[in-house]
Design a protein around this motif. Structure first.
Motif, short mmCIF file in Angstrom:
data_model
loop_
_atom_site.label_atom_id
_atom_site.label_comp_id
_atom_site.label_asym_id
_atom_site.label_seq_id
_atom_site.Cartn_x
_atom_site.Cartn_y
_atom_site.Cartn_z
N GLN B 64 -4.32 -22.86 15.30
CA GLN B 64 -3.56 -21.61 15.30
C GLN B 64 -3.28 -21.11 16.72
OE1 GLN B 64 -6.28 -22.37 13.62
NE2 GLN B 64 -6.36 -21.39 11.61
N PHE B 65 -3.88 -21.75 17.70
CA PHE B 65 -3.72 -21.33 19.09
C PHE B 65 -2.64 -22.16 19.77
CE2 PHE B 65 -8.08 -19.31 20.20
CZ PHE B 65 -8.21 -18.78 18.93
N SER B 66 -1.91 -21.52 20.68
CA SER B 66 -0.97 -22.26 21.51
C SER B 66 -0.84 -21.55 22.85
CB SER B 66 0.40 -22.37 20.83
OG SER B 66 0.97 -21.09 20.64
N VAL B 67 -0.50 -22.32 23.87
CA VAL B 67 -0.30 -21.76 25.20
C VAL B 67 1.01 -22.27 25.76
CG1 VAL B 67 -2.73 -21.42 25.79
CG2 VAL B 67 -1.66 -23.63 26.26
N GLU B 68 1.59 -21.43 26.63
CA GLU B 68 2.78 -21.86 27.34
C GLU B 68 2.99 -20.98 28.56
OE1 GLU B 68 6.34 -21.52 25.00
OE2 GLU B 68 6.07 -19.38 24.63
N ARG B 69 3.82 -21.49 29.47
CA ARG B 69 4.21 -20.71 30.63
C ARG B 69 5.68 -21.02 30.88
NH1 ARG B 69 3.18 -20.62 36.98
NH2 ARG B 69 3.36 -18.38 37.29
N PRO B 70 6.56 -20.40 30.15
CA PRO B 70 7.98 -20.72 30.28
C PRO B 70 8.54 -20.25 31.61
CG PRO B 70 7.65 -18.88 28.76
CD PRO B 70 6.29 -19.39 29.12
N ASP B 71 9.15 -21.17 32.36
CA ASP B 71 9.88 -20.87 33.60
C ASP B 71 9.06 -20.07 34.61
OD1 ASP B 71 12.71 -20.27 31.48
OD2 ASP B 71 12.13 -22.12 32.52
N GLY B 72 7.79 -20.40 34.73
CA GLY B 72 6.96 -19.75 35.74
C GLY B 72 6.70 -18.29 35.51
N SER B 73 6.88 -17.84 34.29
CA SER B 73 6.62 -16.43 33.99
C SER B 73 5.16 -16.27 33.56
CB SER B 73 7.58 -15.95 32.91
OG SER B 73 7.38 -16.71 31.73
N TYR B 74 4.91 -15.39 32.61
CA TYR B 74 3.56 -15.20 32.13
C TYR B 74 3.00 -16.49 31.53
CZ TYR B 74 3.86 -10.06 32.42
OH TYR B 74 3.98 -8.76 32.84
N PHE B 75 1.71 -16.66 31.70
CA PHE B 75 0.97 -17.70 30.99
C PHE B 75 0.43 -17.03 29.73
CE2 PHE B 75 -1.34 -21.31 30.03
CZ PHE B 75 -2.72 -21.16 30.08
N THR B 76 0.82 -17.53 28.57
CA THR B 76 0.49 -16.81 27.34
C THR B 76 -0.42 -17.62 26.43
OG1 THR B 76 2.42 -17.65 26.16
CG2 THR B 76 2.69 -15.58 27.38
N LEU B 77 -1.22 -16.88 25.68
CA LEU B 77 -2.03 -17.44 24.60
C LEU B 77 -1.56 -16.78 23.31
CD1 LEU B 77 -4.46 -19.07 23.46
CD2 LEU B 77 -5.89 -17.06 23.93
N LYS B 78 -1.08 -17.60 22.39
CA LYS B 78 -0.60 -17.08 21.12
C LYS B 78 -1.54 -17.52 20.02
CE LYS B 78 3.83 -17.32 20.18
NZ LYS B 78 5.15 -17.87 19.78
N ILE B 79 -1.87 -16.60 19.13
CA ILE B 79 -2.70 -16.93 17.97
C ILE B 79 -1.90 -16.54 16.73
CG2 ILE B 79 -4.93 -16.65 16.86
CD1 ILE B 79 -6.00 -15.43 19.46
N GLN B 80 -1.66 -17.54 15.89
CA GLN B 80 -0.85 -17.31 14.68
C GLN B 80 -1.26 -18.25 13.58
OE1 GLN B 80 3.39 -18.09 15.11
NE2 GLN B 80 3.88 -16.71 13.43
N PRO B 81 -1.84 -17.72 12.49
CA PRO B 81 -2.23 -16.34 12.25
C PRO B 81 -3.62 -16.05 12.80
CG PRO B 81 -2.70 -17.63 10.31
CD PRO B 81 -2.12 -18.58 11.33
N THR B 82 -3.92 -14.81 13.03
CA THR B 82 -5.25 -14.42 13.52
C THR B 82 -6.25 -14.36 12.38
OG1 THR B 82 -4.55 -12.12 13.31
CG2 THR B 82 -4.44 -13.11 15.51
N ALA B 83 -7.52 -14.54 12.76
CA ALA B 83 -8.64 -14.46 11.83
C ALA B 83 -9.69 -13.51 12.40
CB ALA B 83 -9.25 -15.84 11.59
#
Lengths: 112, 114
Positions: B64-83
């Protein structure tokens, strides 16, 4: 796997007295050891790290010596200051570069 | 010194919803990390990221976790769905290089899943 054990809980001491926080570790490799300090509502920041040679790292009056024979990296300071009140984490970097394994942290409270 | 900024400092969401934690790393750093700290426990490594790719992830980094840093912007952690067990403080960190390089941490985002 890698593990780090620290003095647990709260260490309370009087300003001007010495501080020693214990840190021991287990690792199948020859790791690098770090101490991070986190003041209230702030980010953890590096306090000091071990060297590849036998030099003793020092910073802000704190020092730590890596003893491979006893797998320890205890943090010491000869005279505590009120501003040293914080959470202290010992961490190791094992085989995989920059993947840190942390101890549970030791909270230090320095009283006047 | 160099600073890593994490936004927001506290997030409250309902179980099952999606959440994105944002991290603004040190500008010239190349390696990025997320750590998770459950209350009363130690900080644990989740994932590290370099050159647009996940380099290594731990068993805590669920599907459910993913990370990305599109075009040198924020480094994000996405959780979908949360528990419920995702409730923790999440620390972002960055470093210039790999081994023996200093990690610079943010102050953390406290995630509360209700």
């Amino acid at each position: 796997g890698d593990s780090v054990t620290q003095t647990e809980g709260l260490v309370t001491l009087t300003e001007g007295l010495p501080v020693m926080l214990n840190c021991t570790y287990q690792s199948t490799y020859s790791p690098f050891l770090f101490w991070y300090v986190q003041h209230l509502n702030e980010a953890p920041k590096l306090l000091l790290k071990s060297f590849t040679d036998n030099k003793r790292p020092e910073h802000q009056g704190f020092h730590a010596t890596l003893h491979k024979s006893s797998s320890s990296f205890h943090l010491q300071k000869s005279s505590a200051q009120l501003s040293d009140s914080a959470l202290y984490y010992c961490a190791l970097e094992g085989s995989a570069g920059n993947k840190l394994t942390f101890g549970i942290g030791t909270r230090v409270l320095v009283r006047p | 010194g160099p600073k890593v900024l994490q936004i927001p400092s506290h997030q409250i969401i309902d179980m099952g919803q999606m959440v994105t934690l944002n991290c603004d790393p040190v500008s010239n750093h190349l390696y990025f990390y997320w750590y998770k700290q459950i209350l009363g426990q130690q900080m644990e490594f989740l994932v590290n990221f370099y050159n647009g790719k996940v380099m290594e992830k731990s068993k805590l980094f669920k599907d459910q976790f993913s990370v990305e840093r599109p075009d040198g912007s924020y480094f994000t952690l996405k959780i979908q769905p949360t528990a419920l067990e995702d409730s923790a403080v999440y620390f972002c960190a960055s470093s210039l290089g790999q081994s023996q390089n200093t990690l610079y941490f943010g102050a953390g985002t406290r995630l509360s899943v209700l």
